[in-house]
Design a protein around this motif. Structure first.
Motif, PDB file in Angstrom:
ATOM      1  N   TYR A  20      -5.048 -38.392  -1.545  1.00  0.00           N
ATOM      2  CA  TYR A  20      -5.212 -38.620  -0.113  1.00  0.00           C
ATOM      3  C   TYR A  20      -3.879 -38.389   0.578  1.00  0.00           C
ATOM      4  O   TYR A  20      -2.906 -39.095   0.342  1.00  0.00           O
ATOM      5  N   ASP A  21      -3.839 -37.385   1.431  1.00  0.00           N
ATOM      6  CA  ASP A  21      -2.627 -37.030   2.162  1.00  0.00           C
ATOM      7  C   ASP A  21      -2.979 -36.968   3.641  1.00  0.00           C
ATOM      8  O   ASP A  21      -3.453 -35.952   4.146  1.00  0.00           O
ATOM      9  N   PRO A  22      -2.767 -38.074   4.394  1.00  0.00           N
ATOM     10  CA  PRO A  22      -3.163 -38.104   5.803  1.00  0.00           C
ATOM     11  C   PRO A  22      -2.142 -37.485   6.753  1.00  0.00           C
ATOM     12  O   PRO A  22      -2.317 -37.558   7.972  1.00  0.00           O
ATOM     13  N   SER A  23      -1.098 -36.872   6.238  1.00  0.00           N
ATOM     14  CA  SER A  23      -0.056 -36.313   7.097  1.00  0.00           C
ATOM     15  C   SER A  23      -0.623 -35.207   7.982  1.00  0.00           C
ATOM     16  O   SER A  23      -1.498 -34.451   7.578  1.00  0.00           O
ATOM     17  N   THR A  24      -0.122 -35.127   9.202  1.00  0.00           N
ATOM     18  CA  THR A  24      -0.562 -34.088  10.131  1.00  0.00           C
ATOM     19  C   THR A  24       0.379 -32.897  10.002  1.00  0.00           C
ATOM     20  O   THR A  24       1.293 -32.701  10.803  1.00  0.00           O
ATOM     21  N   THR A  25       0.120 -32.102   8.988  1.00  0.00           N
ATOM     22  CA  THR A  25       0.967 -30.950   8.666  1.00  0.00           C
ATOM     23  C   THR A  25       0.084 -29.776   8.244  1.00  0.00           C
ATOM     24  O   THR A  25      -1.088 -29.965   7.894  1.00  0.00           O
ATOM     25  N   PRO A  26       0.612 -28.567   8.249  1.00  0.00           N
ATOM     26  CA  PRO A  26      -0.174 -27.415   7.819  1.00  0.00           C
ATOM     27  C   PRO A  26      -0.662 -27.550   6.377  1.00  0.00           C
ATOM     28  O   PRO A  26      -0.029 -28.211   5.542  1.00  0.00           O
ATOM     29  N   ILE A  27      -1.738 -26.900   6.078  1.00  0.00           N
ATOM     30  CA  ILE A  27      -2.392 -27.030   4.778  1.00  0.00           C
ATOM     31  C   ILE A  27      -1.467 -26.603   3.644  1.00  0.00           C
ATOM     32  O   ILE A  27      -1.526 -27.152   2.526  1.00  0.00           O
ATOM     33  N   LYS A  64     -17.950 -28.864  21.229  1.00  0.00           N
ATOM     34  CA  LYS A  64     -18.799 -29.401  20.167  1.00  0.00           C
ATOM     35  C   LYS A  64     -19.100 -30.870  20.478  1.00  0.00           C
ATOM     36  O   LYS A  64     -18.197 -31.685  20.655  1.00  0.00           O
ATOM     37  N   TRP A  65     -20.385 -31.163  20.527  1.00  0.00           N
ATOM     38  CA  TRP A  65     -20.879 -32.477  20.933  1.00  0.00           C
ATOM     39  C   TRP A  65     -20.606 -33.548  19.878  1.00  0.00           C
ATOM     40  O   TRP A  65     -20.356 -34.703  20.199  1.00  0.00           O
ATOM     41  N   PHE A  66     -20.657 -33.180  18.615  1.00  0.00           N
ATOM     42  CA  PHE A  66     -20.341 -34.099  17.521  1.00  0.00           C
ATOM     43  C   PHE A  66     -19.415 -33.403  16.529  1.00  0.00           C
ATOM     44  O   PHE A  66     -19.767 -32.378  15.963  1.00  0.00           O
ATOM     45  N   CYS A  67     -18.249 -33.983  16.356  1.00  0.00           N
ATOM     46  CA  CYS A  67     -17.331 -33.554  15.310  1.00  0.00           C
ATOM     47  C   CYS A  67     -17.161 -34.734  14.365  1.00  0.00           C
ATOM     48  O   CYS A  67     -16.667 -35.793  14.770  1.00  0.00           O
ATOM     49  N   SER A  68     -17.574 -34.569  13.157  1.00  0.00           N
ATOM     50  CA  SER A  68     -17.451 -35.649  12.183  1.00  0.00           C
ATOM     51  C   SER A  68     -16.005 -35.761  11.740  1.00  0.00           C
ATOM     52  O   SER A  68     -15.372 -34.769  11.415  1.00  0.00           O
ATOM     53  N   ALA A  69     -15.492 -36.980  11.758  1.00  0.00           N
ATOM     54  CA  ALA A  69     -14.178 -37.264  11.163  1.00  0.00           C
ATOM     55  C   ALA A  69     -13.102 -36.335  11.701  1.00  0.00           C
ATOM     56  O   ALA A  69     -12.603 -35.448  11.011  1.00  0.00           O
ATOM     57  N   SER A  70     -12.701 -36.586  12.939  1.00  0.00           N
ATOM     58  CA  SER A  70     -11.875 -35.624  13.669  1.00  0.00           C
ATOM     59  C   SER A  70     -10.433 -35.532  13.200  1.00  0.00           C
ATOM     60  O   SER A  70      -9.673 -34.709  13.728  1.00  0.00           O
ATOM     61  N   MET A  71     -10.021 -36.325  12.219  1.00  0.00           N
ATOM     62  CA  MET A  71      -8.667 -36.181  11.685  1.00  0.00           C
ATOM     63  C   MET A  71      -8.648 -35.473  10.341  1.00  0.00           C
ATOM     64  O   MET A  71      -7.639 -35.500   9.624  1.00  0.00           O
ATOM     65  N   CYS A  72      -9.734 -34.818   9.998  1.00  0.00           N
ATOM     66  CA  CYS A  72      -9.720 -33.988   8.803  1.00  0.00           C
ATOM     67  C   CYS A  72      -8.759 -32.812   8.992  1.00  0.00           C
ATOM     68  O   CYS A  72      -8.363 -32.477  10.111  1.00  0.00           O
ATOM     69  N   ASP A  73      -8.409 -32.167   7.909  1.00  0.00           N
ATOM     70  CA  ASP A  73      -7.448 -31.060   7.960  1.00  0.00           C
ATOM     71  C   ASP A  73      -8.070 -29.766   8.461  1.00  0.00           C
ATOM     72  O   ASP A  73      -7.353 -28.819   8.807  1.00  0.00           O
ATOM     73  N   GLY A  74      -9.382 -29.732   8.496  1.00  0.00           N
ATOM     74  CA  GLY A  74     -10.073 -28.566   9.000  1.00  0.00           C
ATOM     75  C   GLY A  74     -11.539 -28.888   9.190  1.00  0.00           C
ATOM     76  O   GLY A  74     -12.016 -29.962   8.794  1.00  0.00           O
ATOM     77  N   ARG A 106      -6.866 -27.644  11.416  1.00  0.00           N
ATOM     78  CA  ARG A 106      -6.364 -28.469  12.513  1.00  0.00           C
ATOM     79  C   ARG A 106      -4.907 -28.128  12.832  1.00  0.00           C
ATOM     80  O   ARG A 106      -4.474 -28.261  13.965  1.00  0.00           O
ATOM     81  N   TRP A 107      -4.163 -27.719  11.799  1.00  0.00           N
ATOM     82  CA  TRP A 107      -2.762 -27.375  11.979  1.00  0.00           C
ATOM     83  C   TRP A 107      -2.526 -25.926  11.591  1.00  0.00           C
ATOM     84  O   TRP A 107      -3.094 -25.434  10.618  1.00  0.00           O
ATOM     85  N   LEU A 108      -1.677 -25.256  12.353  1.00  0.00           N
ATOM     86  CA  LEU A 108      -1.185 -23.929  11.996  1.00  0.00           C
ATOM     87  C   LEU A 108       0.274 -24.074  11.588  1.00  0.00           C
ATOM     88  O   LEU A 108       0.840 -25.166  11.624  1.00  0.00           O
ATOM     89  N   GLU A 109       0.875 -22.988  11.201  1.00  0.00           N
ATOM     90  CA  GLU A 109       2.288 -23.051  10.829  1.00  0.00           C
ATOM     91  C   GLU A 109       3.129 -23.399  12.057  1.00  0.00           C
ATOM     92  O   GLU A 109       3.251 -22.607  12.992  1.00  0.00           O
ATOM     93  N   GLY A 110       3.668 -24.613  12.069  1.00  0.00           N
ATOM     94  CA  GLY A 110       4.584 -25.009  13.127  1.00  0.00           C
ATOM     95  C   GLY A 110       3.946 -25.477  14.421  1.00  0.00           C
ATOM     96  O   GLY A 110       4.654 -25.819  15.371  1.00  0.00           O
ATOM     97  N   GLU A 111       2.629 -25.489  14.520  1.00  0.00           N
ATOM     98  CA  GLU A 111       1.994 -25.920  15.761  1.00  0.00           C
ATOM     99  C   GLU A 111       0.567 -26.388  15.505  1.00  0.00           C
ATOM    100  O   GLU A 111      -0.048 -26.055  14.489  1.00  0.00           O
ATOM    101  N   ARG A 112       0.067 -27.172  16.457  1.00  0.00           N
ATOM    102  CA  ARG A 112      -1.325 -27.599  16.390  1.00  0.00           C
ATOM    103  C   ARG A 112      -2.227 -26.439  16.780  1.00  0.00           C
ATOM    104  O   ARG A 112      -1.871 -25.618  17.638  1.00  0.00           O
ATOM    105  N   ASN A 135      -9.199 -21.316  22.388  1.00  0.00           N
ATOM    106  CA  ASN A 135      -8.564 -20.195  21.692  1.00  0.00           C
ATOM    107  C   ASN A 135      -8.102 -20.608  20.288  1.00  0.00           C
ATOM    108  O   ASN A 135      -7.045 -20.188  19.810  1.00  0.00           O
ATOM    109  N   ALA A 136      -8.912 -21.460  19.649  1.00  0.00           N
ATOM    110  CA  ALA A 136      -8.550 -21.989  18.328  1.00  0.00           C
ATOM    111  C   ALA A 136      -8.664 -20.898  17.266  1.00  0.00           C
ATOM    112  O   ALA A 136      -9.661 -20.160  17.210  1.00  0.00           O
TER     113      ALA A 136
END
Length: 539
Positions: free
Chosen positions: A167-174, A215-225, A243-249, A275-276
């Motif tokens: 389990y790695d909850p860090s908000t960083t690129p994959i 999107k009306w329902f996004c399950s578990a919005s802090m997933c990595d993708g 959710r994360w790109l190299e160096g930016e959200r 523009n995701a």
């Protein structure tokens, strides 16, 4: 100064005939039915015994309670006004997530060892008793693996992280993570289950795409993708949106968290793609066919989760009535209470039995088993979740007024009871899906009838019910009769699973009351059950 009596026994406030709360339990060793059905399905008993003791322990139970009571909070901006679109959780949430991934919730089915899906099924059953909200990101992560196989280059990057057990909850690129989770964002306001009505657009951007839409329902919005659906030039297509790109959200904005009836620890949300950046999974135009692999596996969890919820409710009720007296008798010794308890126990074990039976089909890699799993999870999802609400309501009633108090687990379980009947296809959607599967995949119907027919001769009442079903529907039913048709098949399939692996008291009790219909409308309105033998299995 000498205190002569405990503080709980001062004056008129002496506490008696009030059972102490259950602070810890062993989810494996205290559940005889689970041990028998899990082993019959090929699950890894030794591992599940270790997990059951830990997950039922006081420490993790408290973490789960904290995760529910201190609900997720959306942080849209930082102090400088920059968008961050992050959800903050209580540490208890992270503790339960870590326990789930380390135990193999998302990875056991894919590690190449025997009994992987059956083991995963038991972990789902456990998590429903511990913290149902956390099950959402765990289930999605498990179920994403087969969907990603439609795009081998993405699978090569993501699958090792999804199945790492870390389990790695860090908000960083994959690329910098030790483990990852994957969610789903399919439905939109205008379509709901009719995902072909989606309006989110996907435009080519080199080898990738850019998504724009809501999107009306996004399950578990802090997933990595997220696996998501959008309209590309070739039609509705499945995409993976990191959710994360190299160096930016990435261009994913969380609009709000859903204020739900239950499932409080899980941060379900509405999101917008601006523009995701996204990567195609499968061919353009094959979005439904691609993502259905994920849905198929999540449906297995929607079969086991209500079984776990029912188990938690009936275990609490059994403990209460065994410890409390009324009218000079223990509640557990009163015949009417025993009739109700036994009747609920039959539904609970039936839900577990059919779930484990289907999990074992997921573990067998042959065409017949895959066809059985395909039709079976839809049938069992429908029936288990319809039963779940009534079982938990009756179990709550056994506690009297205390069952309606938040200090007991009953209100939480009651709020969770309808969820899995809605998630991954509500009742009507499931029934129509069963009809489509039988019409378009003849092997599904053939294998199902083989299973049902294999148990003829075991009980004359079952034989008569199967014969009646075939006579009533010699072909496909009308759409208006789909619920009746699906209910009948689901009851028969559940009965067959019980006759294969449950003791005669439970199997015969189910066949007599549910298949033959020798009962009243409400729980406890039964006769002819071996009440003592059924209740004995609860402890």
């Amino acid at each position: 100064m000498t205190i002569s009596q405990p503080v709980s026994q001062l004056g008129s406030h002496e506490v008696f005939n009030q059972p102490e709360p259950q602070r810890a339990m062993d989810l494996w060793r205290q559940d005889r039915a689970l041990r028998e059905h899990a082993i019959a399905a090929g699950a890894r008993g030794e591992h599940l015994a270790q997990v059951g003791g830990k997950w039922g322990g006081e420490t993790l139970r408290q973490a789960a309670e904290d995760a529910r009571r201190d609900v997720p909070r959306l942080k849209t901006f930082d102090r400088s006004g920059r968008r961050v679109d992050e959800v903050e959780f209580h540490p208890g949430y992270h503790a339960v997530m870590q326990a789930g991934l380390e135990a193999g919730y998302a990875s056991a089915a894919w590690d190449g060892k025997a009994g992987g899906h059956a083991t995963h099924a038991v972990l789902t059953y456990y998590m429903a008793q511990l913290e149902p909200g956390v099950a959402c990101p765990l289930t999605m992560t498990y179920a994403a693996v087969p969907a990603l196989r439609h795009q081998p280059d993405l699978a090569a990057v993501w699958t090792p992280l999804l199945t790492s057990g870390v389990y790695d909850p860090s908000t960083t690129p994959i690329a910098t993570k030790r483990g990852a989770t994957l969610g789903m964002a399919m439905t939109e306001k205008q379509g709901g289950s009719d995902v072909r009505a989606n309006t989110t657009r996907a435009s080519k951007d080199g080898a990738a795409y850019r998504l724009n839409g809501h999107k009306w329902f996004c399950s578990a919005s802090m997933c990595d993708g997220f696996l998501t659906l959008a309209q590309a030039a070739g039609g509705l297509t499945c995409f993976l949106v990191p959710r994360w790109l190299e160096g930016e959200r990435n261009g994913i904005q969380i609009q709000r968290l859903k204020d739900k009836l239950g499932n409080k620890a899980n941060a379900s949300s509405e999101i917008e793609y601006h523009n995701a950046l996204a990567y195609r999974v499968g061919a353009e135009g094959a979005g439904v066919r691609t993502i259905i692999e994920m849905v198929h596996h999540t449906r297995l969890d929607t079969v086991l989760a209500p079984a776990g919820l029912m188990r938690a409710a009936i275990q609490e009720a059994h403990w209460w009535v065994s410890s409390r007296s009324a009218f000079q008798k223990r509640l557990i010794d009163q015949p009417l209470m025993r009739a109700v308890l036994a009747d609920l126990a039959v539904d609970t074990e039936a839900a577990l039995s059919v779930g484990m039976f289907l999990a074992s089909a997921f573990d067998r890699d042959d065409a017949e088993s895959r066809a059985l799993a395909r039709i079976g999870v839809a049938l069992a999802k429908y029936l288990n979740n319809k039963r779940c609400i009534g079982v938990i309501a009756e179990a709550m009633e056994m506690l009297g007024g205390m069952g309606y108090v938040e200090e007991t687990p009953m209100p939480m379980l009651y709020r969770e009871a309808p969820l899995n009947g809605i998630w991954e296809g509500s009742g009507n959607v499931i029934c129509l899906d069963v009809l489509r599967a039988l019409m378009k995949e003849p092997m599904a119907g053939e294998v199902l009838m083989t299973v049902l027919s294999s148990m003829t001769g075991s009980d004359a009442r079952y034989d008569a019910a199967l014969k009646a079903h075939m006579a009533r529907w010699p072909g496909f039913p009308t759409e208006a009769e789909a619920r009746w048709f699906v209910e009948s098949l689901a009851v028969l399939l559940t009965a067959a699973s019980l006759m294969k692996s449950a003791p005669s008291a439970v199997a015969e009790g189910y066949v007599g009351s549910r298949v033959a219909g020798d009962r009243g409308v409400f729980p406890g309105a039964v006769r002819g059950m071996d009440v003592d033998a059924i209740i004995e299995r609860l402890g």
